[in-house]
Design a protein around this motif. Sequence first.
Motif, PDB file in Angstrom:
ATOM      1  N   THR A 127       0.826  -1.220  -0.063  1.00  0.00           N
ATOM      2  CA  THR A 127       0.090  -0.031  -0.076  1.00  0.00           C
ATOM      3  C   THR A 127       0.777   1.245  -0.095  1.00  0.00           C
ATOM      4  O   THR A 127       2.305   1.252   0.135  1.00  0.00           O
ATOM      5  N   GLY A 128       0.470   2.384   0.036  1.00  0.00           N
ATOM      6  CA  GLY A 128       1.221   3.499  -0.109  1.00  0.00           C
ATOM      7  C   GLY A 128       0.110   4.819  -0.363  1.00  0.00           C
ATOM      8  O   GLY A 128      -0.739   4.580  -1.084  1.00  0.00           O
ATOM      9  N   VAL A 129       0.607   5.784  -0.043  1.00  0.00           N
ATOM     10  CA  VAL A 129      -0.384   7.115  -0.332  1.00  0.00           C
ATOM     11  C   VAL A 129       0.934   8.197  -0.667  1.00  0.00           C
ATOM     12  O   VAL A 129       1.942   8.403  -0.191  1.00  0.00           O
ATOM     13  N   GLN A 130       0.636   8.858  -2.173  1.00  0.00           N
ATOM     14  CA  GLN A 130       1.425  10.036  -2.316  1.00  0.00           C
ATOM     15  C   GLN A 130       0.631  10.815  -3.079  1.00  0.00           C
ATOM     16  O   GLN A 130      -0.349  10.608  -3.896  1.00  0.00           O
ATOM     17  N   LEU A 131       1.033  12.176  -2.920  1.00  0.00           N
ATOM     18  CA  LEU A 131       0.225  13.402  -3.654  1.00  0.00           C
ATOM     19  C   LEU A 131       1.187  14.351  -4.257  1.00  0.00           C
ATOM     20  O   LEU A 131       2.242  14.695  -3.737  1.00  0.00           O
ATOM     21  N   TYR A 132       0.963  14.442  -5.500  1.00  0.00           N
ATOM     22  CA  TYR A 132       1.745  15.459  -6.151  1.00  0.00           C
ATOM     23  C   TYR A 132       0.870  16.747  -6.173  1.00  0.00           C
ATOM     24  O   TYR A 132      -0.054  16.735  -6.692  1.00  0.00           O
ATOM     25  N   ARG A 133       1.190  17.641  -5.341  1.00  0.00           N
ATOM     26  CA  ARG A 133       0.557  18.919  -5.009  1.00  0.00           C
ATOM     27  C   ARG A 133       1.073  20.165  -5.968  1.00  0.00           C
ATOM     28  O   ARG A 133       2.288  20.378  -6.027  1.00  0.00           O
ATOM     29  N   ILE A 134       0.185  20.681  -6.912  1.00  0.00           N
ATOM     30  CA  ILE A 134       0.628  21.415  -7.836  1.00  0.00           C
ATOM     31  C   ILE A 134       0.046  22.919  -7.303  1.00  0.00           C
ATOM     32  O   ILE A 134      -1.058  23.189  -7.583  1.00  0.00           O
TER      33      ILE A 134
END
Length: 110
Positions: free
Chosen positions: A73-80
Amino acid sequence: MPVTMVNGTSDEVQRYDGYIRSNGRLLSVPETTEYWRRIDGCTGENATPLPRLDPHDLTRASLVQWSGCRPDTGVQLYRIENGGHFWPHLVGSGNNNPVDGPFRGMQQRF
């Protein structure tokens, strides 16, 4: 379940801070990432600014990754920052749609 999100802070369609309307509520990006963090059992968080490739580009991108998650599992966010409702793409990739304005936000060049 692993989750990757790409969200612009100036998106006028899928607002970063969410919204409440007569037909329902859109969770904010922070609420959504918190939901997935809990589901995947993640315990840590790290934000990394991504390199700026074009000094004229008004957007900035960072990658927020959660760690300590359950296996597979895992969570990542590319915040622009300043990004709108427009998929980031390479300049000259054949997509010549206009990229500025309140609907689309500014373009991140990768």
